[in-house]
Design a protein around this motif. Structure first.
Motif, PDB file in Angstrom:
ATOM      1  N   LYS A 104      -8.076  13.332  -0.359  1.00 46.06           N
ATOM      2  CA  LYS A 104      -9.300  12.585  -0.045  1.00 46.06           C
ATOM      3  C   LYS A 104      -9.593  12.613   1.449  1.00 46.06           C
ATOM      4  O   LYS A 104     -10.748  12.772   1.874  1.00 46.06           O
ATOM      5  N   THR A 105      -8.557  12.464   2.265  1.00 45.69           N
ATOM      6  CA  THR A 105      -8.743  12.473   3.715  1.00 45.69           C
ATOM      7  C   THR A 105      -9.214  13.839   4.204  1.00 45.69           C
ATOM      8  O   THR A 105     -10.103  13.934   5.068  1.00 45.69           O
ATOM      9  N   LEU A 106      -8.639  14.894   3.640  1.00 49.08           N
ATOM     10  CA  LEU A 106      -9.059  16.254   4.023  1.00 49.08           C
ATOM     11  C   LEU A 106     -10.502  16.514   3.592  1.00 49.08           C
ATOM     12  O   LEU A 106     -11.277  17.160   4.322  1.00 49.08           O
ATOM     13  N   GLY A 156       0.808  -1.201   0.000  1.00 46.19           N
ATOM     14  CA  GLY A 156       0.000   0.000   0.000  1.00 46.19           C
ATOM     15  C   GLY A 156       0.842   1.251   0.000  1.00 46.19           C
ATOM     16  O   GLY A 156       2.031   1.224   0.344  1.00 46.19           O
ATOM     17  N   VAL A 157       0.180   2.364  -0.352  1.00 44.57           N
ATOM     18  CA  VAL A 157       0.916   3.617  -0.449  1.00 44.57           C
ATOM     19  C   VAL A 157       1.477   4.039   0.904  1.00 44.57           C
ATOM     20  O   VAL A 157       2.596   4.561   0.997  1.00 44.57           O
ATOM     21  N   TYR A 158       0.734   3.767   1.991  1.00 46.45           N
ATOM     22  CA  TYR A 158       1.206   4.189   3.310  1.00 46.45           C
ATOM     23  C   TYR A 158       2.388   3.340   3.768  1.00 46.45           C
ATOM     24  O   TYR A 158       3.327   3.843   4.382  1.00 46.45           O
ATOM     25  N   SER A 159       2.333   2.026   3.467  1.00 44.16           N
ATOM     26  CA  SER A 159       3.458   1.161   3.812  1.00 44.16           C
ATOM     27  C   SER A 159       4.703   1.553   3.024  1.00 44.16           C
ATOM     28  O   SER A 159       5.810   1.594   3.556  1.00 44.16           O
ATOM     29  N   ARG A 160       4.507   1.846   1.728  1.00 48.65           N
ATOM     30  CA  ARG A 160       5.640   2.241   0.886  1.00 48.65           C
ATOM     31  C   ARG A 160       6.215   3.562   1.365  1.00 48.65           C
ATOM     32  O   ARG A 160       7.438   3.745   1.404  1.00 48.65           O
ATOM     33  N   LEU A 161       5.335   4.493   1.740  1.00 49.62           N
ATOM     34  CA  LEU A 161       5.794   5.786   2.250  1.00 49.62           C
ATOM     35  C   LEU A 161       6.608   5.594   3.520  1.00 49.62           C
ATOM     36  O   LEU A 161       7.682   6.185   3.681  1.00 49.62           O
ATOM     37  N   SER A 162       6.117   4.745   4.419  1.00 50.10           N
ATOM     38  CA  SER A 162       6.829   4.499   5.673  1.00 50.10           C
ATOM     39  C   SER A 162       8.200   3.872   5.411  1.00 50.10           C
ATOM     40  O   SER A 162       9.192   4.247   6.040  1.00 50.10           O
ATOM     41  N   GLN A 196      -4.418  10.984  11.040  1.00 51.02           N
ATOM     42  CA  GLN A 196      -3.865  10.476   9.787  1.00 51.02           C
ATOM     43  C   GLN A 196      -3.307  11.609   8.935  1.00 51.02           C
ATOM     44  O   GLN A 196      -2.215  11.492   8.354  1.00 51.02           O
ATOM     45  N   VAL A 197      -4.034  12.725   8.863  1.00 47.02           N
ATOM     46  CA  VAL A 197      -3.572  13.884   8.089  1.00 47.02           C
ATOM     47  C   VAL A 197      -2.293  14.444   8.689  1.00 47.02           C
ATOM     48  O   VAL A 197      -1.350  14.794   7.966  1.00 47.02           O
ATOM     49  N   GLU A 244       0.955   9.834  -5.010  1.00 52.79           N
ATOM     50  CA  GLU A 244      -0.110   9.019  -4.433  1.00 52.79           C
ATOM     51  C   GLU A 244      -0.484   9.497  -3.039  1.00 52.79           C
ATOM     52  O   GLU A 244      -1.672   9.557  -2.685  1.00 52.79           O
ATOM     53  N   VAL A 245       0.512   9.843  -2.244  1.00 47.28           N
ATOM     54  CA  VAL A 245       0.247  10.277  -0.874  1.00 47.28           C
ATOM     55  C   VAL A 245      -0.500  11.607  -0.859  1.00 47.28           C
ATOM     56  O   VAL A 245      -1.424  11.808  -0.066  1.00 47.28           O
ATOM     57  N   ARG A 246      -0.126  12.497  -1.731  1.00 46.05           N
ATOM     58  CA  ARG A 246      -0.823  13.788  -1.796  1.00 46.05           C
ATOM     59  C   ARG A 246      -2.269  13.585  -2.237  1.00 46.05           C
ATOM     60  O   ARG A 246      -3.188  14.258  -1.745  1.00 46.05           O
ATOM     61  N   SER A 247      -2.480  12.648  -3.164  1.00 52.95           N
ATOM     62  CA  SER A 247      -3.837  12.343  -3.595  1.00 52.95           C
ATOM     63  C   SER A 247      -4.655  11.780  -2.433  1.00 52.95           C
ATOM     64  O   SER A 247      -5.822  12.161  -2.232  1.00 52.95           O
ATOM     65  N   ALA A 248      -4.036  10.882  -1.650  1.00 55.06           N
ATOM     66  CA  ALA A 248      -4.708  10.318  -0.480  1.00 55.06           C
ATOM     67  C   ALA A 248      -4.989  11.399   0.560  1.00 55.06           C
ATOM     68  O   ALA A 248      -6.042  11.395   1.218  1.00 55.06           O
TER      69      ALA A 248
END
Length: 223
Positions: A49-51, A2-8, A114-115, A42-46
């Motif tokens: 959506k979260t915002l 996932g994007v969050y795992s890859r970011l981490s 999360q944000v 991808e993270v900015r896109s996520a």
């Protein structure tokens, strides 16, 4: 992944250690930069959506609070009219709204955390991306310099260069020989010039003496 795992993984990675171990650091840093840039998009896109979901939750919470206050007022009105049955029903409906509001408030807190985490990770990712690009520029510069030095060394070792140097030195010696010949021809010319000027000066002195004698003898000849 996932994007969050890859970011981490990227944020917690040691880019310099990866490059030091790589067989081709230039290729590795290029792949790392590409991965970082893709993940950042991808993270900015996520995050967007979260915002957006946060704003939606805020609107829903406002509606729930308004509904809770409304049914609280209805329960009070029913009690004032001795309609305890209606007041009980209003309070039951109000409590249902309170439960839904509380669940939504928990979701809002999770979205907020999360944000904040994404914002921190994006800042770190941007810093790592900047560092990786600086490392890439350094590697490219070193590669170009190494190529230039290798080319220069190959040219210095080239037999054709030695041959050209030999020919140039031979040509230089020929020029020096011609210059020496010219200088030899000029030897003694300085003495001839001095002699010529001395003769001119001597002639001037003789002429001056002759003129003096003529002047001296002229009155005697007249008499």
């Amino acid at each position: 992944m996932g994007v969050y795992s890859r970011l981490s993984d990227i944020v917690n990675s040691n880019v310099h250690a990866l490059l030091d171990k790589a067989e081709d650091p230039a290729k590795m840093v290029r792949l790392i930069i590409q991965e970082m840039e893709d993940t950042l998009v991808e993270v900015r896109s996520a995050s967007v959506k979260t915002l957006a979901r946060q704003k939606e939750i805020n609107r829903e919470l406002k509606q729930f609070n308004e509904g809770i206050a409304e049914w609280e007022a209805k329960a009070e009105l029913a009690m004032s009219k001795d309609r305890e049955d209606l007041a009980r029903g209003a309070l039951m409906y109000k409590n249902q709204l309170v439960e839904k509001r509380d669940l939504l408030a928990e979701e809002q807190q999770i979205a907020k955390e999360q944000v904040e985490k994404l914002d921190s990770d994006i800042r770190q990712l941007n810093a790592k991306l900047k560092d990786a690009k600086a490392r890439q520029r350094s590697l490219l510069m070193r590669k170009d310099n190494a190529g230039t030095r290798l080319k220069a060394k190959q040219q210095m070792d080239d037999a054709r260069l030695d041959d050209a140097r030999t020919k140039f030195e031979a040509f230089e010696r020929r020029i020096e020989g011609l210059e020496a010949q010219v200088e030899a021809e000029e030897l003694g010319q300085g003495d001839d010039l001095e002699k010529a000027f001395s003769e001119l000066e001597a002639n001037d002195e003789v002429e001056a003496e002759l003129a003096r004698l003529r002047k001296k003898l002229k009155p005697e000849a007249d008499s």
